[in-house]
Motif scaffolding. Structure first.
Motif, PDB file in Angstrom:
ATOM      1  N   SER A 213      -4.124   0.580  -5.578  1.00 50.76           N
ATOM      2  CA  SER A 213      -2.882   1.025  -4.737  1.00 50.76           C
ATOM      3  C   SER A 213      -3.110   1.552  -3.974  1.00 50.76           C
ATOM      4  CB  SER A 213      -2.854   1.653  -6.461  1.00 50.76           C
ATOM      5  OG  SER A 213      -3.482   3.276  -6.710  1.00 50.76           O
ATOM      6  N   THR A 214      -4.091   2.531  -3.785  1.00 51.24           N
ATOM      7  CA  THR A 214      -4.081   3.424  -2.878  1.00 51.24           C
ATOM      8  C   THR A 214      -3.982   2.959  -1.834  1.00 51.24           C
ATOM      9  OG1 THR A 214      -5.528   5.627  -4.003  1.00 51.24           O
ATOM     10  CG2 THR A 214      -5.459   5.736  -1.189  1.00 51.24           C
ATOM     11  N   ILE A 215      -5.087   1.802  -1.677  1.00 57.49           N
ATOM     12  CA  ILE A 215      -5.387   1.024  -0.371  1.00 57.49           C
ATOM     13  C   ILE A 215      -3.628   0.272   0.189  1.00 57.49           C
ATOM     14  CG2 ILE A 215      -6.609  -0.631   0.651  1.00 57.49           C
ATOM     15  CD1 ILE A 215      -8.789  -0.238  -1.395  1.00 57.49           C
ATOM     16  N   LYS A 216      -3.195  -0.321  -1.307  1.00 61.78           N
ATOM     17  CA  LYS A 216      -1.829  -0.601  -0.291  1.00 61.78           C
ATOM     18  C   LYS A 216      -1.360   0.003  -0.440  1.00 61.78           C
ATOM     19  CE  LYS A 216      -2.587  -4.342  -4.613  1.00 61.78           C
ATOM     20  NZ  LYS A 216      -2.131  -4.921  -5.986  1.00 61.78           N
ATOM     21  N   SER A 217      -0.706   1.093  -0.684  1.00 63.71           N
ATOM     22  CA  SER A 217       0.083   2.205  -0.493  1.00 63.71           C
ATOM     23  C   SER A 217      -0.222   3.116   1.387  1.00 63.71           C
ATOM     24  CB  SER A 217       0.119   3.316  -1.059  1.00 63.71           C
ATOM     25  OG  SER A 217      -0.728   4.381  -0.900  1.00 63.71           O
ATOM     26  N   GLN A 218      -1.676   2.378   1.325  1.00 64.07           N
ATOM     27  CA  GLN A 218      -1.167   3.411   3.301  1.00 64.07           C
ATOM     28  C   GLN A 218      -2.065   2.052   4.373  1.00 64.07           C
ATOM     29  OE1 GLN A 218      -3.366   6.875   2.738  1.00 64.07           O
ATOM     30  NE2 GLN A 218      -3.230   6.991   1.139  1.00 64.07           N
ATOM     31  N   VAL A 219      -2.594   1.302   3.533  1.00 61.94           N
ATOM     32  CA  VAL A 219      -2.207   0.050   4.188  1.00 61.94           C
ATOM     33  C   VAL A 219      -2.563  -1.566   3.756  1.00 61.94           C
ATOM     34  CG1 VAL A 219      -4.797  -1.136   6.074  1.00 61.94           C
ATOM     35  CG2 VAL A 219      -4.707   1.118   4.944  1.00 61.94           C
ATOM     36  N   PRO A 220      -1.438  -1.773   3.901  1.00 62.97           N
ATOM     37  CA  PRO A 220      -0.321  -2.910   3.299  1.00 62.97           C
ATOM     38  C   PRO A 220      -0.769  -3.969   3.797  1.00 62.97           C
ATOM     39  CG  PRO A 220       1.332  -0.798   3.738  1.00 62.97           C
ATOM     40  CD  PRO A 220      -0.012  -0.817   4.666  1.00 62.97           C
ATOM     41  N   THR A 221      -1.076  -4.542   5.124  1.00 64.81           N
ATOM     42  CA  THR A 221      -2.128  -5.748   5.234  1.00 64.81           C
ATOM     43  C   THR A 221      -3.231  -5.715   4.680  1.00 64.81           C
ATOM     44  OG1 THR A 221      -2.331  -4.481   7.304  1.00 64.81           O
ATOM     45  CG2 THR A 221      -0.387  -5.241   7.775  1.00 64.81           C
ATOM     46  N   ALA A 222      -3.422  -4.947   4.054  1.00 64.79           N
ATOM     47  CA  ALA A 222      -5.587  -5.256   3.904  1.00 64.79           C
ATOM     48  C   ALA A 222      -5.628  -6.360   2.753  1.00 64.79           C
ATOM     49  CB  ALA A 222      -6.257  -3.626   3.348  1.00 64.79           C
ATOM     50  N   LYS A 223      -6.341  -7.060   2.565  1.00 60.79           N
ATOM     51  CA  LYS A 223      -6.683  -7.795   1.771  1.00 60.79           C
ATOM     52  C   LYS A 223      -7.531  -7.442   0.601  1.00 60.79           C
ATOM     53  CE  LYS A 223      -5.940 -11.365   5.492  1.00 60.79           C
ATOM     54  NZ  LYS A 223      -7.292 -12.230   6.162  1.00 60.79           N
ATOM     55  N   ILE A 224      -6.769  -6.874  -0.109  1.00 59.86           N
ATOM     56  CA  ILE A 224      -7.670  -6.895  -1.573  1.00 59.86           C
ATOM     57  C   ILE A 224      -8.382  -7.646  -2.694  1.00 59.86           C
ATOM     58  CG2 ILE A 224      -7.904  -4.968  -3.539  1.00 59.86           C
ATOM     59  CD1 ILE A 224      -5.184  -3.614  -2.070  1.00 59.86           C
ATOM     60  N   GLN A 225     -10.146  -7.479  -2.568  1.00 63.46           N
ATOM     61  CA  GLN A 225     -10.352  -8.313  -4.182  1.00 63.46           C
ATOM     62  C   GLN A 225     -10.529  -7.493  -5.046  1.00 63.46           C
ATOM     63  OE1 GLN A 225     -13.976 -10.786  -1.764  1.00 63.46           O
ATOM     64  NE2 GLN A 225     -12.260 -11.876  -0.973  1.00 63.46           N
ATOM     65  N   LEU A 226     -11.330  -7.436  -5.613  1.00 61.43           N
ATOM     66  CA  LEU A 226     -11.234  -7.258  -6.961  1.00 61.43           C
ATOM     67  C   LEU A 226     -12.584  -7.352  -8.202  1.00 61.43           C
ATOM     68  CD1 LEU A 226      -7.618  -5.889  -8.620  1.00 61.43           C
ATOM     69  CD2 LEU A 226      -9.062  -4.636  -7.394  1.00 61.43           C
ATOM     70  N   PHE A 227     -13.631  -6.526  -8.443  1.00 64.92           N
ATOM     71  CA  PHE A 227     -14.729  -7.298  -8.796  1.00 64.92           C
ATOM     72  C   PHE A 227     -14.618  -5.391  -9.704  1.00 64.92           C
ATOM     73  CE2 PHE A 227     -15.401  -8.820  -4.818  1.00 64.92           C
ATOM     74  CZ  PHE A 227     -16.000 -10.289  -5.344  1.00 64.92           C
ATOM     75  N   GLU A 228     -14.814  -5.976 -11.644  1.00 64.08           N
ATOM     76  CA  GLU A 228     -15.485  -5.434 -11.894  1.00 64.08           C
ATOM     77  C   GLU A 228     -15.850  -3.943 -12.527  1.00 64.08           C
ATOM     78  OE1 GLU A 228     -16.088  -7.000 -16.711  1.00 64.08           O
ATOM     79  OE2 GLU A 228     -14.085  -8.133 -16.115  1.00 64.08           O
ATOM     80  N   THR A 229     -17.581  -4.658 -11.579  1.00 62.77           N
ATOM     81  CA  THR A 229     -18.260  -3.620 -11.292  1.00 62.77           C
ATOM     82  C   THR A 229     -18.805  -3.038  -9.708  1.00 62.77           C
ATOM     83  OG1 THR A 229     -19.888  -5.064 -11.250  1.00 62.77           O
ATOM     84  CG2 THR A 229     -19.600  -4.748 -13.423  1.00 62.77           C
ATOM     85  N   ASN A 230     -19.020  -1.850  -9.796  1.00 66.24           N
ATOM     86  CA  ASN A 230     -20.107  -0.836  -8.609  1.00 66.24           C
ATOM     87  C   ASN A 230     -20.727  -2.165  -7.870  1.00 66.24           C
ATOM     88  OD1 ASN A 230     -20.442   0.460  -6.155  1.00 66.24           O
ATOM     89  ND2 ASN A 230     -22.276   0.831  -7.419  1.00 66.24           N
TER      90      ASN A 230
END
Length: 325
Positions: A213-230
């Motif tokens: 959510s931080t990335i989306k709010s500050q860099v809206p054009t970033a392409k976010i991919q989610l993974f469960e673990t580090n």
């Protein structure tokens, strides 16, 4: 992981400095919140930082420190209290990880989990039970609340940022540490030097964290991919499937200590107060753990644990812990 877009305060900069090691005049790092610098600040795991074996070398002294912790007086654990029940069981059920270097990392040669969070959990067990008897239950950002709500664990020590939303479903003791979101890239990447450089790029982070959510709010054009673990996020970065990895600087710094092909930017762009996750239906345990935290901070034990874990990769004295509550 709370979201903030305002420039950091002087106090926040001092806390972030806990993760800034030596300064070398090599390159310019331009940050989204702090302006620019004429030199490159180094974080743990960057060239020139202490070796990854430093924390292992400090382990015997840390074990002795934990063993010397005086158990809680019986009057603090009356019959029926959560602490008394844990003492009777004989072990503290800890929600944690085995993959976060500097905070909670499994050493395959010894079979022990070491790091700041792991040490604090053992110290709490020593205080309650009279011995550092813990049983680790692996958690992810998505499973922590569920494991606390169904009492599969007594406490979660897992770089667990306190947020208002999480505090509605669980209790938090602390905060006991302050971190901030940062950016990890491959060592040879010279194009990403600040938050704004993530625009249009593929960025990985952990699902269940608030980094997305931080990335989306500050860099809206970033392409976010989610993974469960580090581990999965780091693997995607190292394999070139992502341009950057955003998460707490301490976790990313730990990655860099064990993976020399990645680096961490010195800048942070949020404040992440870490709390100890506790079941919401056991308010007595929150008071007990907060009182314990105040005790180890006041007598210098907290600082000694920091020096033997995070401090093995950061020069200087231990930072002041954040105010509890």
């Amino acid at each position: 992981m709370s979201v903030t877009s305002a420039p950091r305060t002087a106090a926040a900069r001092r806390r972030a400095a806990a993760f800034v090691s030596i300064v070398a005049a090599t390159a310019v790092l331009t940050t989204a919140c702090s302006g620019s610098s004429s030199s490159e600040a180094k974080v743990p795991g960057a060239p020139g930082a202490k070796s990854g074996s430093a924390m292992a070398d400090a382990a015997p002294a840390l074990d002795a420190l934990i063993a010397a912790e005086k158990p809680a007086d019986a009057s603090l654990m009356p019959a029926g209290s959560t602490a008394a029940q844990i003492k009777k069981r004989g072990e503290l059920l800890v929600g944690g990880t085995q993959t976060a270097a500097l905070f909670s990392l499994l050493d395959p040669t010894t079979g022990k989990v070491g790091g700041f969070d792991a040490a604090l959990s053992r110290l709490l067990a020593q205080y309650i039970i009279g011995k550092p008897a813990t049983k680790l239950v692996n958690v992810t950002s998505q499973t922590r609340e569920a494991l606390l709500k169904n009492h599969s664990v007594d406490a979660v020590f897992a770089t667990y940022t306190i947020t208002p939303e999480r505090a509605e479903v669980i209790n938090f003791a602390g905060p006991y540490y302050m971190d901030g979101l940062s950016i990890q890239v491959k060592k040879d990447n010279s194009e990403i030097t600040s938050l704004k450089d993530l625009a249009g790029r593929t960025v990985v982070t952990q699902s269940g964290s608030t980094a997305a959510s931080t990335i989306k709010s500050q860099v809206p054009t970033a392409k976010i991919q989610l993974f469960e673990t580090n581990t999965e996020c780091l693997q995607a970065l190292r394999q070139g499937r992502a341009d950057a990895y955003v998460l707490d600087q301490g976790i990313l710094a730990g990655n860099a200590t064990t993976n020399p092909d990645v680096k961490v930017l010195a800048s942070t762009f949020s404040e992440e107060p870490y709390g100890i996750g506790l079941p919401i239906d056991k308010p007595d345990f929150k008071k007990f753990v907060n009182d314990w935290l105040r005790g180890i901070e006041a007598d210098g034990t907290w600082a000694k644990v920091w020096k033997a874990t995070l401090g093995t990769h950061v020069p200087g004295e231990a930072p002041a812990p954040p105010k509890i509550g």
